[in-house]
Design a protein around this motif. Structure first.
Motif, PDB file in Angstrom:
ATOM      1  N   THR A  89      19.083 -12.775   8.420  1.00 16.58           N
ATOM      2  CA  THR A  89      17.739 -12.788   8.994  1.00 16.58           C
ATOM      3  C   THR A  89      17.170 -11.379   9.097  1.00 16.58           C
ATOM      4  O   THR A  89      16.056 -11.111   8.644  1.00 16.58           O
ATOM      5  N   VAL A  90      17.932 -10.488   9.668  1.00 20.29           N
ATOM      6  CA  VAL A  90      17.462  -9.116   9.854  1.00 20.29           C
ATOM      7  C   VAL A  90      17.325  -8.409   8.508  1.00 20.29           C
ATOM      8  O   VAL A  90      16.371  -7.661   8.288  1.00 20.29           O
ATOM      9  N   GLY A  91      18.249  -8.654   7.589  1.00 22.89           N
ATOM     10  CA  GLY A  91      18.177  -8.028   6.272  1.00 22.89           C
ATOM     11  C   GLY A  91      16.937  -8.440   5.496  1.00 22.89           C
ATOM     12  O   GLY A  91      16.231  -7.589   4.932  1.00 22.89           O
ATOM     13  N   ILE A  92      16.660  -9.723   5.476  1.00 24.33           N
ATOM     14  CA  ILE A  92      15.470 -10.216   4.768  1.00 24.33           C
ATOM     15  C   ILE A  92      14.202  -9.681   5.437  1.00 24.33           C
ATOM     16  O   ILE A  92      13.265  -9.243   4.770  1.00 24.33           O
ATOM     17  N   TYR A  93      14.189  -9.687   6.758  1.00 23.93           N
ATOM     18  CA  TYR A  93      13.031  -9.182   7.489  1.00 23.93           C
ATOM     19  C   TYR A  93      12.822  -7.692   7.242  1.00 23.93           C
ATOM     20  O   TYR A  93      11.693  -7.232   7.089  1.00 23.93           O
ATOM     21  N   ALA A  94      13.911  -6.933   7.156  1.00 28.68           N
ATOM     22  CA  ALA A  94      13.808  -5.488   6.907  1.00 28.68           C
ATOM     23  C   ALA A  94      13.285  -5.215   5.495  1.00 28.68           C
ATOM     24  O   ALA A  94      12.458  -4.319   5.307  1.00 28.68           O
ATOM     25  N   VAL A  95      13.741  -5.977   4.522  1.00 25.86           N
ATOM     26  CA  VAL A  95      13.267  -5.789   3.144  1.00 25.86           C
ATOM     27  C   VAL A  95      11.778  -6.115   3.044  1.00 25.86           C
ATOM     28  O   VAL A  95      11.000  -5.364   2.428  1.00 25.86           O
ATOM     29  N   ILE A  96      11.368  -7.207   3.658  1.00 23.90           N
ATOM     30  CA  ILE A  96       9.949  -7.577   3.638  1.00 23.90           C
ATOM     31  C   ILE A  96       9.118  -6.500   4.350  1.00 23.90           C
ATOM     32  O   ILE A  96       8.060  -6.092   3.861  1.00 23.90           O
ATOM     33  N   SER A  97       9.608  -6.013   5.488  1.00 25.12           N
ATOM     34  CA  SER A  97       8.888  -4.957   6.207  1.00 25.12           C
ATOM     35  C   SER A  97       8.800  -3.688   5.380  1.00 25.12           C
ATOM     36  O   SER A  97       7.767  -3.019   5.368  1.00 25.12           O
ATOM     37  N   TYR A  98       9.872  -3.340   4.678  1.00 25.56           N
ATOM     38  CA  TYR A  98       9.863  -2.147   3.832  1.00 25.56           C
ATOM     39  C   TYR A  98       8.779  -2.250   2.764  1.00 25.56           C
ATOM     40  O   TYR A  98       8.014  -1.314   2.557  1.00 25.56           O
ATOM     41  N   VAL A  99       8.710  -3.397   2.114  1.00 30.17           N
ATOM     42  CA  VAL A  99       7.712  -3.591   1.062  1.00 30.17           C
ATOM     43  C   VAL A  99       6.302  -3.539   1.649  1.00 30.17           C
ATOM     44  O   VAL A  99       5.417  -2.854   1.116  1.00 30.17           O
ATOM     45  N   VAL A 100       6.080  -4.229   2.741  1.00 34.97           N
ATOM     46  CA  VAL A 100       4.743  -4.292   3.344  1.00 34.97           C
ATOM     47  C   VAL A 100       4.280  -2.908   3.781  1.00 34.97           C
ATOM     48  O   VAL A 100       3.149  -2.488   3.481  1.00 34.97           O
ATOM     49  N   TYR A 101       5.137  -2.164   4.481  1.00 38.74           N
ATOM     50  CA  TYR A 101       4.715  -0.858   4.988  1.00 38.74           C
ATOM     51  C   TYR A 101       4.632   0.201   3.891  1.00 38.74           C
ATOM     52  O   TYR A 101       3.843   1.135   4.012  1.00 38.74           O
ATOM     53  N   THR A 102       5.395   0.050   2.821  1.00 41.61           N
ATOM     54  CA  THR A 102       5.243   0.955   1.687  1.00 41.61           C
ATOM     55  C   THR A 102       3.902   0.738   1.009  1.00 41.61           C
ATOM     56  O   THR A 102       3.196   1.698   0.674  1.00 41.61           O
ATOM     57  N   VAL A 103       3.530  -0.514   0.833  1.00 38.32           N
ATOM     58  CA  VAL A 103       2.231  -0.826   0.220  1.00 38.32           C
ATOM     59  C   VAL A 103       1.099  -0.331   1.117  1.00 38.32           C
ATOM     60  O   VAL A 103       0.127   0.261   0.628  1.00 38.32           O
ATOM     61  N   ARG A 104       1.203  -0.551   2.421  1.00 39.93           N
ATOM     62  CA  ARG A 104       0.165  -0.074   3.344  1.00 39.93           C
ATOM     63  C   ARG A 104       0.031   1.445   3.287  1.00 39.93           C
ATOM     64  O   ARG A 104      -1.070   1.979   3.307  1.00 39.93           O
ATOM     65  N   TYR A 105       1.162   2.136   3.227  1.00 41.27           N
ATOM     66  CA  TYR A 105       1.124   3.593   3.170  1.00 41.27           C
ATOM     67  C   TYR A 105       0.455   4.057   1.878  1.00 41.27           C
ATOM     68  O   TYR A 105      -0.380   4.962   1.902  1.00 41.27           O
ATOM     69  N   MET A 106       0.830   3.446   0.764  1.00 43.64           N
ATOM     70  CA  MET A 106       0.256   3.846  -0.526  1.00 43.64           C
ATOM     71  C   MET A 106      -1.253   3.596  -0.560  1.00 43.64           C
ATOM     72  O   MET A 106      -2.016   4.416  -1.081  1.00 43.64           O
ATOM     73  N   LYS A 107      -1.698   2.471  -0.014  1.00 43.13           N
ATOM     74  CA  LYS A 107      -3.131   2.180   0.025  1.00 43.13           C
ATOM     75  C   LYS A 107      -3.868   3.193   0.903  1.00 43.13           C
ATOM     76  O   LYS A 107      -4.960   3.643   0.558  1.00 43.13           O
ATOM     77  N   ALA A 108      -3.270   3.543   2.041  1.00 42.56           N
ATOM     78  CA  ALA A 108      -3.907   4.504   2.943  1.00 42.56           C
ATOM     79  C   ALA A 108      -4.003   5.878   2.288  1.00 42.56           C
ATOM     80  O   ALA A 108      -5.043   6.547   2.380  1.00 42.56           O
ATOM     81  N   VAL A 109      -2.946   6.303   1.604  1.00 47.20           N
ATOM     82  CA  VAL A 109      -2.962   7.611   0.948  1.00 47.20           C
ATOM     83  C   VAL A 109      -3.980   7.626  -0.184  1.00 47.20           C
ATOM     84  O   VAL A 109      -4.726   8.603  -0.349  1.00 47.20           O
ATOM     85  N   LYS A 110      -4.045   6.544  -0.931  1.00 48.61           N
ATOM     86  CA  LYS A 110      -5.025   6.455  -2.025  1.00 48.61           C
ATOM     87  C   LYS A 110      -6.451   6.514  -1.465  1.00 48.61           C
ATOM     88  O   LYS A 110      -7.316   7.207  -2.008  1.00 48.61           O
ATOM     89  N   SER A 111      -6.682   5.810  -0.376  1.00 46.07           N
ATOM     90  CA  SER A 111      -7.996   5.809   0.249  1.00 46.07           C
ATOM     91  C   SER A 111      -8.346   7.188   0.800  1.00 46.07           C
ATOM     92  O   SER A 111      -9.488   7.644   0.683  1.00 46.07           O
ATOM     93  N   LEU A 112      -7.371   7.870   1.383  1.00 44.24           N
ATOM     94  CA  LEU A 112      -7.614   9.220   1.903  1.00 44.24           C
ATOM     95  C   LEU A 112      -7.892  10.214   0.781  1.00 44.24           C
ATOM     96  O   LEU A 112      -8.719  11.110   0.934  1.00 44.24           O
ATOM     97  N   LYS A 113      -7.209  10.054  -0.349  1.00 45.59           N
ATOM     98  CA  LYS A 113      -7.481  10.941  -1.488  1.00 45.59           C
ATOM     99  C   LYS A 113      -8.917  10.775  -1.966  1.00 45.59           C
ATOM    100  O   LYS A 113      -9.600  11.758  -2.264  1.00 45.59           O
ATOM    101  N   LEU A 114      -9.370   9.538  -2.014  1.00 39.53           N
ATOM    102  CA  LEU A 114     -10.748   9.279  -2.409  1.00 39.53           C
ATOM    103  C   LEU A 114     -11.725   9.883  -1.399  1.00 39.53           C
ATOM    104  O   LEU A 114     -12.736  10.473  -1.777  1.00 39.53           O
ATOM    105  N   TYR A 115     -11.393   9.768  -0.129  1.00 37.07           N
ATOM    106  CA  TYR A 115     -12.241  10.335   0.925  1.00 37.07           C
ATOM    107  C   TYR A 115     -12.314  11.853   0.801  1.00 37.07           C
ATOM    108  O   TYR A 115     -13.395  12.440   0.888  1.00 37.07           O
ATOM    109  N   TYR A 116     -11.171  12.500   0.610  1.00 39.93           N
ATOM    110  CA  TYR A 116     -11.163  13.961   0.478  1.00 39.93           C
ATOM    111  C   TYR A 116     -11.867  14.415  -0.799  1.00 39.93           C
ATOM    112  O   TYR A 116     -12.502  15.467  -0.823  1.00 39.93           O
ATOM    113  N   MET A 117     -11.775  13.612  -1.857  1.00 39.13           N
ATOM    114  CA  MET A 117     -12.496  13.926  -3.079  1.00 39.13           C
ATOM    115  C   MET A 117     -14.005  13.854  -2.836  1.00 39.13           C
ATOM    116  O   MET A 117     -14.765  14.728  -3.275  1.00 39.13           O
ATOM    117  N   ASN A 118     -14.450  12.845  -2.107  1.00 37.61           N
ATOM    118  CA  ASN A 118     -15.869  12.736  -1.753  1.00 37.61           C
ATOM    119  C   ASN A 118     -16.298  13.878  -0.835  1.00 37.61           C
ATOM    120  O   ASN A 118     -17.431  14.362  -0.922  1.00 37.61           O
TER     121      ASN A 118
END
Length: 128
Positions: A89-118
């Motif tokens: 249970t904890v292993g599956i939950y940790a893997v899902i959390s890792y994927v979700v928070y990695t994607v969220r981080y990448m989206k936030a960084v991409k959005s911030l790069k666009l903001y700083y470029m603007n």
């Protein structure tokens, strides 16, 4: 004299700052490993609490039957099954959390790069 392109860009950037910009700036202040690791750790703690609550409810539901069968069952095997279910249970939950928070981080960084470029683009408009 007013520059329409500059006003449109400033309005777009102000809208970003007011809505998702605050959250993305907070995310962008972390390193990727720190951000993802912290949230995975919180997820593991949450999964542990949820597992304990569900297990307690399961035992409490059939408490009379559990107490009658406790002398007949192999307690070591019972503990192994519970521990293996907990780890799955904890292993599956940790893997899902890792994927979700990695994607969220990448989206936030991409959005911030666009903001700083603007932001650089806007600064360049003032130099002209």
């Amino acid at each position: 004299m007013l520059n329409e392109e500059r006003i449109i860009l400033m309005t777009k950037m102000a809208s970003y700052e007011a809505h998702e910009g605050k959250k993305n700036v907070a995310v962008g202040s972390y390193f990727r490993g720190d951000y993802v690791g912290w949230h995975v750790l919180k997820s593991i703690i949450s999964a542990t609490i949820a597992f304990v609550v569900v297990f307690g409810m399961y035992i409490y539901y059939d408490f009379e039957v559990f107490m009658m069968d406790i002398y007949k069952m192999d307690l070591i095997e019972f503990a192994r099954r519970i521990l293996s279910r907990y780890l799955w249970t904890v292993g599956i939950y940790a893997v899902i959390s890792y994927v979700v928070y990695t994607v969220r981080y990448m989206k936030a960084v991409k959005s911030l790069k666009l903001y700083y470029m603007n932001l650089r683009k806007l600064a360049g408009m003032y130099k002209i």
